[in-house]
Design a protein around this motif. Structure first.
Motif, PDB file in Angstrom:
ATOM      1  N   LEU A   1       0.761  -1.219   0.122  1.00 37.07           N
ATOM      2  CA  LEU A   1       0.004  -0.101  -0.131  1.00 37.07           C
ATOM      3  C   LEU A   1       0.833   1.176   0.003  1.00 37.07           C
ATOM      4  CD1 LEU A   1      -2.666   1.566   0.465  1.00 37.07           C
ATOM      5  CD2 LEU A   1      -2.506   1.092   2.693  1.00 37.07           C
ATOM      6  N   GLY A   2       1.980   1.243   0.880  1.00 35.68           N
ATOM      7  CA  GLY A   2       2.902   2.491   0.753  1.00 35.68           C
ATOM      8  C   GLY A   2       3.609   2.430  -0.520  1.00 35.68           C
ATOM      9  N   ASP A   3       4.144   1.132  -0.990  1.00 36.48           N
ATOM     10  CA  ASP A   3       4.995   1.521  -2.188  1.00 36.48           C
ATOM     11  C   ASP A   3       4.257   1.829  -3.165  1.00 36.48           C
ATOM     12  OD1 ASP A   3       6.787   0.359  -0.598  1.00 36.48           O
ATOM     13  OD2 ASP A   3       6.494  -1.846  -1.453  1.00 36.48           O
ATOM     14  N   VAL A   4       2.896   1.582  -3.552  1.00 41.80           N
ATOM     15  CA  VAL A   4       2.124   2.167  -4.710  1.00 41.80           C
ATOM     16  C   VAL A   4       1.981   3.494  -4.552  1.00 41.80           C
ATOM     17  CG1 VAL A   4      -0.282   2.002  -5.426  1.00 41.80           C
ATOM     18  CG2 VAL A   4       0.864  -0.107  -4.890  1.00 41.80           C
ATOM     19  N   ASN A   5       1.941   4.086  -3.366  1.00 45.05           N
ATOM     20  CA  ASN A   5       1.702   5.379  -3.222  1.00 45.05           C
ATOM     21  C   ASN A   5       2.871   6.407  -2.993  1.00 45.05           C
ATOM     22  OD1 ASN A   5      -1.349   5.796  -3.261  1.00 45.05           O
ATOM     23  ND2 ASN A   5      -0.992   3.935  -1.853  1.00 45.05           N
TER      24      ASN A   5
ATOM     25  N   LYS B   1       5.068   6.176  -0.538  1.00 43.68           N
ATOM     26  CA  LYS B   1       5.285   6.524   0.935  1.00 43.68           C
ATOM     27  C   LYS B   1       5.538   5.441   2.069  1.00 43.68           C
ATOM     28  CE  LYS B   1       3.026  10.984   1.835  1.00 43.68           C
ATOM     29  NZ  LYS B   1       1.995  11.574   2.266  1.00 43.68           N
ATOM     30  N   ASP B   2       5.897   5.589   2.938  1.00 42.85           N
ATOM     31  CA  ASP B   2       5.962   4.430   4.289  1.00 42.85           C
ATOM     32  C   ASP B   2       4.639   4.330   4.457  1.00 42.85           C
ATOM     33  OD1 ASP B   2       7.242   3.031   6.586  1.00 42.85           O
ATOM     34  OD2 ASP B   2       5.708   4.527   7.186  1.00 42.85           O
ATOM     35  N   THR B   3       4.175   3.153   4.435  1.00 45.01           N
ATOM     36  CA  THR B   3       2.788   2.885   4.622  1.00 45.01           C
ATOM     37  C   THR B   3       2.219   3.311   5.990  1.00 45.01           C
ATOM     38  OG1 THR B   3       3.019   0.732   3.617  1.00 45.01           O
ATOM     39  CG2 THR B   3       0.928   1.128   4.555  1.00 45.01           C
ATOM     40  N   THR B   4       2.935   3.362   6.877  1.00 48.76           N
ATOM     41  CA  THR B   4       2.460   3.954   8.437  1.00 48.76           C
ATOM     42  C   THR B   4       2.291   5.311   8.245  1.00 48.76           C
ATOM     43  OG1 THR B   4       3.348   2.039   9.653  1.00 48.76           O
ATOM     44  CG2 THR B   4       2.496   3.721  10.808  1.00 48.76           C
TER      45      THR B   4
ATOM     46  N   PHE C   1       3.617   7.110  16.066  1.00 48.02           N
ATOM     47  CA  PHE C   1       2.500   6.249  16.225  1.00 48.02           C
ATOM     48  C   PHE C   1       1.817   6.212  17.529  1.00 48.02           C
ATOM     49  CE2 PHE C   1       0.413   2.332  17.036  1.00 48.02           C
ATOM     50  CZ  PHE C   1      -0.576   2.281  16.369  1.00 48.02           C
ATOM     51  N   TYR C   2       2.898   5.927  18.631  1.00 49.71           N
ATOM     52  CA  TYR C   2       2.540   5.618  19.933  1.00 49.71           C
ATOM     53  C   TYR C   2       1.871   7.035  20.439  1.00 49.71           C
ATOM     54  CZ  TYR C   2       2.979   5.284  24.882  1.00 49.71           C
ATOM     55  OH  TYR C   2       2.629   5.239  26.345  1.00 49.71           O
ATOM     56  N   ASP C   3       2.384   8.386  20.089  1.00 54.80           N
ATOM     57  CA  ASP C   3       1.853   9.503  20.663  1.00 54.80           C
ATOM     58  C   ASP C   3       0.392   9.372  19.912  1.00 54.80           C
ATOM     59  OD1 ASP C   3       3.944  10.047  22.176  1.00 54.80           O
ATOM     60  OD2 ASP C   3       4.745  11.172  20.754  1.00 54.80           O
TER      61      ASP C   3
END
Length: 265
Positions: A151-155, A157-160, A201-203
């Motif tokens: 999903l990230g690769d297609v766009n 970006k890093d997915t997260t 992510f945690y924050d």
């Protein structure tokens, strides 16, 4: 092609039938979620036939509604068997047609995010008698993470990073799609580790005040619950576990009280 002359190119889908035919395809693919043998590469041409049909539709998509039907069909196909998802992820046409969201309208972006979540964590359904039907094809951690990363690769970006961006959208439907995908990934220990290794992510997860809707608060709560119920919990530092436990104990609708001092006369 042996040059016999009678071979035809791929048939063009009838524009009137395009959407309904895609929806029928989606329904048939869902049967594979009940019985994985339907879509295994073993003795059946069904898998290849559906794959070709999706290609035919992709060439003639016009507009968001078509694209949403296509996203549903490809994700349903990907859910049908491990062989099917491999075919999709190895195929730039289907992969990009399904997962590209950078220029998508909010509704479509939400549909794509929900569809990826639905492949990683297929919803259990009930039959006409009300009995729960188990999914025959819950993807392995390896396949689930491959899909998430793709999903990230297609766009580009890093997915997260991509999904957290959607989770901070001002539009609730986009946020809910992002939350659902984060929950599906976090349920798997390895997925929770991938998410928690991403700075921010945690924050984001424990920050309550940015989410104002009931559905959004509950969806974020479910992500924290998924992390805590995953086998990644054992790997987390005590302070993180304690903070998440406190978050869960307070419930999804907790409002942080802001300390303030009464002005004295």
């Amino acid at each position: 092609g042996g040059g016999h002359g009678e071979e035809k190119g791929p048939a063009q889908p009838d524009p009137i039938l395009g959407g309904p035919a895609l929806r029928t395809l989606s329904s048939l693919c869902r049967l594979g979620q009940r019985d994985a043998s339907l879509f295994s590469l073993g003795g059946t041409e069904l898998l290849r036939g559906f794959h070709r049909a999706l290609h035919g539709f992709e060439e003639h998509l016009s507009g968001e509604v078509d694209r949403m039907a296509f996203v549903d069909a490809v994700s349903s196909f990907a859910s049908a068997s491990p062989d099917a998802i491999d075919l999709v992820l190895d195929d730039p046409v289907l992969r990009d047609g399904w997962l590209a969201v950078t220029v998508a309208q909010p509704k479509l972006k939400s549909v794509v995010l929900h569809s990826v979540a639905g492949v990683i964590d297929p919803a259990t359904e009930t039959d006409s008698c009300g009995d729960t039907m188990m999914n025959a094809n819950i993807p392995s951690d390896q396949i689930a993470l491959r899909l998430y990363r793709t999903l990230g690769d297609v766009n580009g970006k890093d997915t997260t990073e991509l999904v957290l961006g959607a989770a901070k959208s001002p539009l609730v439907e986009t946020r809910l799609g992002a939350y659902e995908l984060l929950r599906a990934v976090a349920m798997r220990g390895i997925g929770a580790q991938v998410l928690l290794s991403h700075e921010g992510f945690y924050d984001f997860l424990l920050q309550r005040e940015k989410e104002t809707t009931k559905e959004g608060k509950e969806a974020k709560f479910d992500i924290v619950k998924a992390v805590m119920q995953s086998n990644a919990k054992a790997l987390l530092a005590d302070n993180i576990v304690n903070a998440m436990r406190k978050f869960l104990d307070q419930g999804p609708h907790h409002i942080e009280s802001v300390p303030w001092e009464l002005a004295t006369e």
